[in-house]
Motif scaffolding. Structure first.
Motif, PDB file in Angstrom:
ATOM      1  N   PRO A 183       0.469   9.613  -7.575  1.00 43.47           N
ATOM      2  CA  PRO A 183      -0.484  10.662  -7.924  1.00 43.47           C
ATOM      3  C   PRO A 183      -0.934  11.444  -6.695  1.00 43.47           C
ATOM      4  N   HIS A 184      -1.154  12.737  -6.868  1.00 45.57           N
ATOM      5  CA  HIS A 184      -1.563  13.594  -5.755  1.00 45.57           C
ATOM      6  C   HIS A 184      -2.860  13.069  -5.124  1.00 45.57           C
ATOM      7  N   ALA A 187      -2.097  10.307  -2.743  1.00 47.99           N
ATOM      8  CA  ALA A 187      -1.480  10.833  -1.513  1.00 47.99           C
ATOM      9  C   ALA A 187      -2.566  11.423  -0.606  1.00 47.99           C
ATOM     10  N   ALA A 188      -3.511  12.152  -1.210  1.00 49.38           N
ATOM     11  CA  ALA A 188      -4.601  12.753  -0.422  1.00 49.38           C
ATOM     12  C   ALA A 188      -5.504  11.653   0.160  1.00 49.38           C
TER      13      ALA A 188
END
Ligand SMILES: Nc1ncnc2c1ncn2[C@@H]1O[C@H](COP(=O)(O)OP(=O)(O)OP(=O)(O)O)[C@@H](O)[C@H]1O
Ligand SMILES: N[C@@H](CCO)C(=O)O
Length: 304
Positions: A183-184, A187-188
């Motif tokens: 999921p983004h 990653a962030a």
């Protein structure tokens, strides 16, 4: 060759730390044939022929250099636990590649960029090999031309402790457990921690607990090492910056020196040992700032 711990929590496949626990590998060019002697960790278990990882890496480097030695003797004295997330395979690969570069008569000065690129190709990821070769804490990344790396000045207050269970886990198996997509938001989350990790390691060790959180790989591998994840959780709840060391199943704690500590006896290390269950070996180590070291014993013979 120093042991290494990769990832350091959030910096998956790109951060590594060299540790003061070493394999020593001697090379000699012989008239013919191959002899491999192994003592210490892996003796009686590792192959002593062309399948030995040090020999495979040495041969790959010779091919890259266009050199064929008539014969080869390899003697390895190993102290790094194998299949435990302490960079044993990276140490073997770096030893073989460095050994070939040092012994090849056509090489005047070893090109560590070329050593790193080949070691990364053989190992499949640059984090452990970079730290093993360069020492200290390293950041590594890949480019179309191959792997690159640089070192970070690690704060003197960081005391690495590695907790090693009986169980082993191959990096290959651990990598099959990772999902292709993340999921983004995760990653962030990791990008923020990885950036903070650089600040914490170099200047602000008090931030190490926050800086070593991860969402990209540790829990995804939990089924293969439930005791490891349970220990990481217990240590983190007690305020210690604990992470899975490399692909596991060892645990790395980035403990902190306290001003009242007597040299060699950090209170944080005692606390970590107290939390660690029976059956785990506790390695209180230091950062190896030098990386792979070469000693020429007699002309034409090198030890790395
Ligand atoms: N000193 C060595 N000499 C020869 N082969 C080795 C040596 N050390 C490791 N190996 C080979 O590499 C395998 C372990 O590699 P693996 O990448 O799975 O674990 P690791 O390198 O110990 O951990 P990690 O990569 O997570 O830090 C061993 O089973 C063995 O085949
Ligand atoms: N970054 C690698 C390290 C393995 O040594 C992994 O976690 O798979």
């Amino acid at each position: 060759m120093p042991a290494t711990s990769a990832n350091l929590g959030p910096a998956f496949d790109c951060a590594g730390l060299a540790l003061t626990l070493h394999d020593v590998v001697e090379f000699a060019v012989a008239d013919s044939g191959l002899t491999v002697e192994v003592s210490g960790v892996g003796a009686g278990e590792l192959p002593t022929d062309e399948r030995h990882l040090v020999v495979r890496a040495f041969r790959a480097a010779c091919e890259r250099l266009g050199w064929t030695p008539p014969g080869l003797c390899v003697r390895a004295e190993n102290a790094i636990p194998q299949g435990r997330g302490m960079g044993s395979s990276a140490a073997a690969v770096v030893a073989g590649v460095v050994g070939a570069f040092e012994l090849c008569p056509d090489v005047d000065v070893r090109d560590d960029g070329a050593v790193l690129r080949l070691a990364d190709e053989l190992e499949g990821h640059p984090d452990n090999v970079a730290a093993c070769l360069l020492g200290g804490a390293t950041l590594s990344w890949t480019t179309p031309e191959g792997a690159r790396a640089d070192r970070l000045p690690v704060s003197e207050d960081v005391v690495p402790v590695v907790l090693v269970p009986e169980a082993t886990l191959s990096t290959h198996t651990a990598r099959t457990l990772l999902p292709d997509l993340v999921p983004h938001a995760d990653a962030a989350f990791n990008a923020a921690r990885a950036a903070l990790l650089v600040h914490a390691l170099t200047a602000e060790p008090a931030m190490l607990l926050e800086a070593t959180d991860d969402r990209l790989h540790q829990r995804q591998r939990a089924a293969a090492m439930p005791d490891t994840i349970a220990l990481v959780d217990r240590l983190r709840t007690a305020g210690h910056a604990a992470v899975v060391s490399g692909a596991g199943p060892s645990v790395l704690v980035l403990a902190r020196r306290h001003p009242d500590d007597v040299p060699g006896d950090a209170a944080a290390v005692r606390e970590v040992s107290g939390i660690t269950p029976d059956g785990w070996r506790v390695y209180p180590l230091e950062v190896d700032h030098g990386g792979a070291r070469v000693v020429r014993v007699t002309p034409g013979v090198s030890s790395s």
